[in-house]
Design an enzyme around this catalytic site. Structure first.
Site, PDB file in Angstrom:
ATOM      1  N   CYS A 133       0.838  -1.211   0.000  1.00 18.55           N
ATOM      2  CA  CYS A 133       0.000   0.000   0.000  1.00 18.55           C
ATOM      3  C   CYS A 133       0.871   1.258   0.000  1.00 18.55           C
ATOM      4  CB  CYS A 133      -0.923  -0.024   1.210  1.00 18.55           C
ATOM      5  SG  CYS A 133      -1.946   1.442   1.380  1.00 18.55           S
ATOM      6  N   CYS A 136      -0.497   4.055   2.265  1.00 20.38           N
ATOM      7  CA  CYS A 136      -0.250   3.805   3.693  1.00 20.38           C
ATOM      8  C   CYS A 136       1.209   4.066   4.054  1.00 20.38           C
ATOM      9  CB  CYS A 136      -0.564   2.350   4.056  1.00 20.38           C
ATOM     10  SG  CYS A 136      -2.178   1.779   3.510  1.00 20.38           S
ATOM     11  N   ASP A 137       2.129   3.537   3.253  1.00 17.64           N
ATOM     12  CA  ASP A 137       3.528   3.459   3.689  1.00 17.64           C
ATOM     13  C   ASP A 137       4.505   4.304   2.875  1.00 17.64           C
ATOM     14  OD1 ASP A 137       2.721   1.666   5.625  1.00 17.64           O
ATOM     15  OD2 ASP A 137       2.962  -0.063   4.297  1.00 17.64           O
TER      16      ASP A 137
END
Ligand code: FAD
Length: 313
Positions: A133, A136-137
């Protein structure tokens, strides 16, 4: 008969339960095969859930207070796996294997599971450099070099997203042509921060106790293997939607799905079957973020309430 059965206890399912019970529904049960919390509990750090920001906040810590709040208003939780959801007349049957429960409405929140590519070290470094992701990261690699594995739409769109944050993005793809839409390929090709490594696959991810340090790349066109030193690797090789509860005995689906198996819903999370809702990662065009799954759940919970009131069930 239940007012509402919720299948899955991640952010979408928990929030659906909160809104349905707080809005007045009495008999609402959330079936979750494991502990409530969902896939975010695997995350070692979450920074983008608004209002809950602390360095090093894990997904487990983020989700820890959710069940108590959601159950405060009457939501019940049963740790059971749902096998199938069926429509019978004007209500639904929720098949739990050894028992069947009837419900006036059903909200399916079973999420999705990003596929793993299967190279050595992928599981070992998952969450320690290997991610599925970018939203997300990606920020954890601000100003650094990262790699993306895959050649589909998601892989190239995520590579473009990462190019806004990272100093360089290597796209590793096993062919020299792409499944992604031509305009997306063109945008990625034109981006100076993106470099393609084609006819290539990852044999191994390596690192130490601190996390990923790089990947060993092998080529299918006879070139010598190479090592790429990157602290972040984003794997986009497909996504499995957890839609099996919607599969009927004759092989058909309870409601309409798209080609990827995602449930087709409208902006109110209505599926093609009245009284059946889908929320979170399972639905079409899901951004696959906790805040969005929670929002979907809230909408679906409110809609289940309206449905019961409107139909005087
Ligand atoms: P899920 O969280 O997948 O929950 C579905 C639940 O349904 C699961 O608990 C599962 O056990 C249950 N279930 C499935 N089938 C059945 C069944 N048949 N019967 C009963 N129960 C069932 N998002 C962010 O916003 N920020 C991040 O930083 C972030 N990082 C992430 C890091 C990792 C490692 C991962 C894996 C995900 C991350 N995400 C992040 C994405 C986020 O976790 C998901 O978008 C979100 O959890 C989706 O919520 P959901 O409720 O739709 O599904």
């Amino acid at each position: 008969m239940l007012d509402c059965a919720i299948v899955g206890g991640g952010p979408a399912g928990l929030t659906a339960g909160l809104y349905a019970t707080r809005g007045g529904l009495k008999e609402v049960v959330m079936y979750e095969k494991g502990m409530p919390g969902g896939q975010i509990t695997q995350s070692s750090e979450i920074e983008n859930y608004p209002g809950v920001f602390r360095e090093g906040l894990t997904g487990m810590e983020l989700m820890e207070p959710w069940p108590a709040q959601c159950m405060h208003f009457g939501l019940k939780h049963e740790m059971k796996e749902v096998k199938q959801v069926r429509k019978v007349g004007d209500h639904f049957e929720v098949d739990l294997g050894n028992e069947t429960v009837e419900a006036k409405t059903v909200i399916v929140c079973t999420g999705s599971t990003p596929r793993r590519a299967g190279f050595k070290g992928e599981d070992e470094y998952f969450g320690k450099g290997v991610s599925t992701c970018a939203t997300c990261d990606g920020f954890f690699y601000k100003g650094k070099e990262v790699a993306v594995l895959g050649g589909g739409d998601t892989a190239l769109e995520e590579a473009l997203y990462l190019a806004n944050i990272c100093s360089k993005v290597y796209v590793i793809h096993r062919r020299d042509s792409f499944r992604a839409a031509p305009p997306t390929v063109e945008r990625a090709m034109k981006n100076e921060k993106i470099e393609f490594i084609l006819n290539a696959s990852i044999e191994e991810a390596f690192g130490d106790a601190m996390g990923l340090q790089g990947v060993k790349i092998v080529f299918n066109d006879g070139r010598e293997p190479m090592e790429l030193h990157v602290p972040g690797l984003f794997v986009f090789v497909g996504n499995d939607v957890n839609n099996q509860v919607l599969r009927q005995d004759d092989g058909s689906w309870l409601c309409d799905l798209n080609e990827q198996g995602e449930v087709i819903v409208d902006l109110n999370m209505h599926s093609s079957v009245p009284g059946l809702y889908a929320a979170g990662d399972l639905r079409i065009q899901a951004p696959k973020q906790v805040v969005c799954a929670a929002s979907d759940g809230a909408i679906a919970g409110m809609q289940a309430l309206h449905y019961i009131q409107e139909h005087e069930l």
